[in-house]
Design an enzyme around this catalytic site. Sequence first.
Site, mmCIF file in Angstrom:
data_model
loop_
_atom_site.group_PDB
_atom_site.id
_atom_site.type_symbol
_atom_site.label_atom_id
_atom_site.label_comp_id
_atom_site.label_asym_id
_atom_site.label_seq_id
_atom_site.Cartn_x
_atom_site.Cartn_y
_atom_site.Cartn_z
ATOM 1 N N ASP A 1 48.790 23.336 5.790
ATOM 2 C CA ASP A 1 47.717 23.997 5.051
ATOM 3 C C ASP A 1 46.638 22.950 4.819
ATOM 4 O OD1 ASP A 1 46.208 25.818 3.614
ATOM 5 O OD2 ASP A 1 47.871 26.473 2.354
ATOM 6 N N TRP A 2 45.466 23.414 4.427
ATOM 7 C CA TRP A 2 44.307 22.524 4.340
ATOM 8 C C TRP A 2 44.495 21.518 3.188
ATOM 9 C CZ3 TRP A 2 44.389 25.351 8.192
ATOM 10 C CH2 TRP A 2 43.353 25.441 9.127
#
Length: 816
Positions: free
Chosen positions: A232-233
Amino acid sequence: MASDFVNKLMKTLSAKQKASLCSGSDFWHTQRLPINNVPSIMMTDGPHGLRKQGTEAGNSGGGDSVPATCFPPAATIANSFDEKLLEAVGKAIGEEAIDQDVSIVLGPGVNMKRSPLCGRNFEYYSEDPLLAGKMGAAFVRGVQSMGVGTSLKHFAANNQERCRMICDSIVDERALREIYLRAFEIVVKEASPWTLMCGYNRLNGTYCCENRKLLTDILRDEWGFNGVVMSDWGAMNNRLDALAAGLELEMPTSVGERDCQILEAVNSGKLPNSLLDRAAVRLLTMIEKGMNKPKPTSAPYQGHLQLARKAFEESAVLLKNDNLLPVTSGKSVAVLGAMAKHTRFQGGGSSHIHPTHVSDAFSGFSTASENFVYEPGYNLENDEIDEKLLNAAVDAAKDKDIVIIFAGLTDSFESESFDRSHMELPKSHTRLIDEVVRKNSNVCVVLYAGSPIEMPWINQVKAVLMAYLPGQEGAGAIADILYGKINPSGKLAETFPMKLSDTPTYLNFGEKRQALYCESVFIGYRYYDSANMNVLFPFGHGLSYSKFSYSKDIQFSSSAYNEGDELTVSLDVTNISDMDGKEVVQLYVAPPKSKIFKPVSELRAFKKVFVQRGSTITVEFKLDSRAFAYYNVNIGDWHVESGEYEIRIGASSRDIRATRTIQVNSKLPTADVPDYQEKAPHYYKLDAETKIFDKNQFEEIYGKKIVEEAAPKKGQYTLNSNIEDVRGGNLFGKIYYRITMLTLRKTLKKETQEHLRKMTEVMTLEMPLRTLATFSLGKITLEQMEAYIKMMNGHPFRGLWALMKANKRKKDLEIM
């Protein structure tokens, strides 16, 4: 097997080039290698429509997004129980991705709705893993049928927003397998998503991004996943551990810093070269797919408006109807509530879409009837009660045949990055309902929300339509549902409890550093039904203007079931009304008594069917061994116990219309069955009075003592400490905190939407220092951040020396 294109490339790429593929080139693109003719491909949110940030600012994660169709979010469309509908929506999003040159859509999200308080529940399908998995798999099939990839997320047990980047989800192995991994397993095995995205959180002590058990042992070796695993970012913690665990792609860009870590580790022998080669092959295979997606032809958006509306029509849930609906023509109607004109059609956060158009319910009433009046009743800008607006609405309701009140949660109540603290409506909305029912008893409430709410007024109103978040076109269909032009057919994909304190996670949700999943497998209806607890509305509930009769005669394809075979189950359903309609027929399996605790019944199959008035159809289900299995931690595998199981078929988990038992024969009748009856008896005797799960008993089924994790002490800060931690430290910590807060305030002044201001503030305060560095996109490197941390820990000279070295390495990176 890699393609010829990938095999040829691998022969030409240096270790440095292979390492560079392991992180993005900016916020949304993979790395390009122009000398080797390897292009960059783009990925973008989100699960119910595209959020492509197509500007230069967008490449840094900012800016507005390109217009796209906003379909009903997962929390809404899951209520359709319609896999074909999900596939059609996925295909439409794939068409729009082609038009916008997007190669990978970052969705679907199939995390479980462990608590109704989770701020991101609107992005997730259900509290039931079978339903979530089937919906997610259908969405993936639809998108990928267009030659566009998907990213299944957030893997795994990512069920709260508070401190999501550092929180440790403590889950026992059985609950992990049966509840929190099951939906992912279904999607991987049935739809083969191109990529899978790791959650921010830790799972049983290890960050998901570097959890080998998750990413290799289960995902690849057991389930056969052959795509790319991405972070995920800003989720990356330790890049080398993540690569070794099976994570290929870090997003967003590390501006070369972590790529250098990989290269140095390979060159020094710390990581085998074969590990980097494996990652490069998987990444190049993904890029090749993205390169070869179809070319855009004509803009598809106008053609998707009707599908967006249909998706809502199939998903709206009529919760209550005491002969008030459908509204007959000629009735005078008061439409109250500002949400009638201002639709809350989606949730807040990374999935927030710039729609091509937005419908509202008010326009639908204008088309359906001329005999209605409208008053806003409350102010959407805040939760304060506006007496003038309230009184005008009450006056308008006094002499009307029917009153339709629009109420719900605003974006500031639920969004990515923060959780709800309660299940109540805004005070001004509740007050409007309370005052109107005193003057008029014929009230229907239409609710906009991404998650269950408490309804203290439920006995004072005659009808409730749960619209959830209807997407850009859904609100325009609400009047047609209320006036009977559309027959509602949605069923709840989650239970509505009476009150927050009834939930199984009441005392074990929202902790900062550790989330104890003490309820084990008793999530949602598995808990409420097993405890025989009163609920507001049960899982699977939803009314129709049609009435359906279920035959009591359930048919089996065999008189007994042997593990490994397939069992066909069927029964007849008749529409006994004068209106054609759709029914979601649900099959639950109740196990025999066992040494191991089990829910009283679990959803094992469902089917949405259309039945013409007066007609009868036969509904057929196929069950395999997993319908009768639980995860046996003693043997490390799924286990079917021999015994008499009850097949229950009905219209909800509480509305069972037909039952029949069948003898099930196990392949392992003498397997060692876990028995916790002495050490954890509460799991065997759930009741409405003893609601809270005991930590000591949970430790028995978890298998070890759980050591409480404390906040870092002064002088012991790490990259996983956050701004709130260091503010109480030394002078350097206080200075860093103040600089960060000044920058935050400048950012918040530019933001006009309250939920985005709140989201940004919470994210900044709770984000670990490593992620702050990552999101700076090179302004602060991780090495520089580590130098600052040395200063915050009381070592100014060591920190300054480290900072000088970090500054030099940063310049070297810029040259590279």
